[in-house]
Design a protein around this motif. Structure first.
Motif, short mmCIF file in Angstrom:
data_model
loop_
_atom_site.label_atom_id
_atom_site.label_comp_id
_atom_site.label_asym_id
_atom_site.label_seq_id
_atom_site.Cartn_x
_atom_site.Cartn_y
_atom_site.Cartn_z
N TYR A 1 0.83 -1.21 0.00
CA TYR A 1 0.00 0.00 0.00
C TYR A 1 0.86 1.25 0.00
N GLU A 61 11.81 2.56 14.45
CA GLU A 61 10.96 3.65 13.92
C GLU A 61 9.65 3.64 14.66
N SER A 116 3.89 3.94 12.68
CA SER A 116 3.55 4.39 11.32
C SER A 116 4.27 5.70 10.99
N SER A 117 5.52 5.80 11.41
CA SER A 117 6.29 7.03 11.16
C SER A 117 7.77 6.73 11.36
N ALA A 152 3.65 10.68 6.11
CA ALA A 152 2.74 11.37 5.18
C ALA A 152 1.52 11.90 5.92
N ARG A 167 8.05 4.32 -4.70
CA ARG A 167 8.14 3.33 -3.61
C ARG A 167 7.08 2.25 -3.78
N GLY A 197 10.96 6.41 4.74
CA GLY A 197 9.83 7.33 4.56
C GLY A 197 10.08 8.35 3.47
N ILE A 198 9.04 8.65 2.74
CA ILE A 198 9.15 9.68 1.70
C ILE A 198 9.25 11.06 2.39
N THR A 199 8.55 11.20 3.52
CA THR A 199 8.64 12.44 4.30
C THR A 199 10.07 12.60 4.83
N LYS A 243 6.50 -1.78 1.93
CA LYS A 243 5.29 -1.26 2.58
C LYS A 243 4.14 -2.26 2.35
N1 PDD Z 1 2.89 5.08 7.38
N2 PDD Z 1 7.55 3.93 8.95
C1 PDD Z 1 6.43 3.22 8.96
C2 PDD Z 1 6.42 1.90 9.64
C3 PDD Z 1 5.26 3.72 8.35
O1 PDD Z 1 4.14 3.00 8.35
C4 PDD Z 1 5.31 5.00 7.74
C5 PDD Z 1 4.12 5.60 7.05
C6 PDD Z 1 6.52 5.71 7.77
C7 PDD Z 1 6.67 7.05 7.11
O2 PDD Z 1 6.67 6.94 5.71
P1 PDD Z 1 6.15 8.15 4.81
O3 PDD Z 1 6.91 9.34 5.24
O4 PDD Z 1 6.49 7.75 3.43
O5 PDD Z 1 4.68 8.30 5.05
C8 PDD Z 1 7.63 5.13 8.36
C9 PDD Z 1 1.69 5.52 6.70
C10 PDD Z 1 1.47 6.99 6.80
C11 PDD Z 1 0.52 4.69 7.19
O6 PDD Z 1 0.70 3.50 7.26
O7 PDD Z 1 -0.55 5.24 7.45
#
Ligand code: PDD
Length: 283
Positions: free
Chosen positions: A33, A181, A184-185, A245, A52, A207-209, A148
């Motif tokens: 996803y 980490e 979810s961030s 994100a 990604r 993470g893209i962020t 992901k």
């Molecule tokens: N989660 N690490 C994990 C385990 C994550 O699930 C996420 C993002 C990130 C940050 O990645 P990005 O900057 O690309 O969003 C790091 C998303 C937001 C989610 O599952 O809702």
């Protein structure tokens, strides 16, 4: 205005948007996803997230159900159809519908679902002003969290533990005691003028962020160290953050019973947030 979702090639009224009971996403979490933020009707860091997604598909030998060029069209359609000003796009691809059997099914199309929802940027900015609290939990995930995938039970349990302790996020800790980490961030700490974040190996999602913030920091001549850190390092930190994100850059004021710095949102938090917001690509 009613909500609409994109489900396997069709736009459906949200409440009647369904997937089959034998979808492999439901049966095995056999899929991947992406989450894209939308600000001012524009997609944040679209290319990074889409690339990604294709990397994740490739890593689990899953074929995209639509050509790469069509994703932008469908996401933009959903932003329009759902009248999203600021929001989130959730996009999920699974190995399709087939009788439950672990091995890959033959001649089955992968499934795709894209949904859109509104978020309030005001809520984000006011949450930022207070910062968030974090609870550490054991990192119980598999060894390829750089992909992901839909395999999200460990982060679900970690986040629930955090919430039950009055925290907003869980920082997962590996067997050596290092923070990998957030559930979810991505996780960051600032010690003096050095910003530290876990290196992008198979043990974290890159993470893209995180990538956008790193680019922004380079421009602003901030010292960055991609290095593992543990709870002792957090005790020495003057500030801490998460990025994603959905949270963009969000300051952390407490980790378990450790007050980060003065236990308040620090001045670098504002610098990083502004630098990030300036660095994002909008499409
Ligand atoms: N989660 N690490 C994990 C385990 C994550 O699930 C996420 C993002 C990130 C940050 O990645 P990005 O900057 O690309 O969003 C790091 C998303 C937001 C989610 O599952 O809702």
């Amino acid at each position: 205005m009613s909500r609409e979702a994109f489900v396997n090639g069709q736009y459906k009224v949200f409440d009647s948007a369904m997937v089959h009971v034998e979808d492999r996403g439901y049966q095995f979490a056999d899929g991947v996803y992406e989450v894209f933020a939308v600000i001012n009707k524009k997609i944040v860091d679209y290319d990074g997230h889409l690339n990604r997604l294709f990397r994740s598909l490739n890593e689990i030998s899953l074929k995209s159900p639509i050509v790469k060029e069509s994703y932008l069209f469908h996401i933009r359609n959903l932003i329009h159809k759902n009248n999203i000003q600021d929001g989130l796009i959730y996009l999920q691809i699974t190995r399709g519908v087939a009788q439950r059997d672990f091995k890959f099914p033959k001649n089955v199309n992968s499934s795709i679902v894209i949904t859109a929802k509104s978020i309030s940027m005001e809520n984000y900015h006011s949450k930022f002003e207070n910062g968030i609290k974090v609870k550490t939990t054991m990192d119980l995930r598999w060894k390829r969290v750089d992909i992901k995938t839909l395999n999200l039970l460990p982060p679900v349990l970690a986040k629930q533990k955090a919430v039950e302790s009055g925290c907003d996020e869980a920082w997962m800790v590996d067997t050596d005691g290092y923070i990998t980490e957030g559930s979810s961030s991505n996780a960051w700490i600032l010690i003096k003028d050095k910003l530290i974040t876990t290196p992008a190996t198979n043990s974290i999602l890159k993470g893209i962020t995180r990538t956008s913030l790193i680019k922004a920091l380079k421009k602003n001549h901030i010292k960055l160290l991609a290095k593992r850190f543990n709870k002792n390092d957090i005790k020495k930190a003057n500030e801490a953050f998460i990025t994603s994100a959905t949270q963009f850059v969000m300051p952390v004021i407490k980790v378990d019973n450790i007050r980060v710095g003065k236990g308040k949102v620090g001045r670098y938090a504002h610098i990083f947030k502004n630098a990030y917001m300036e660095a994002i690509q909008l499409k």
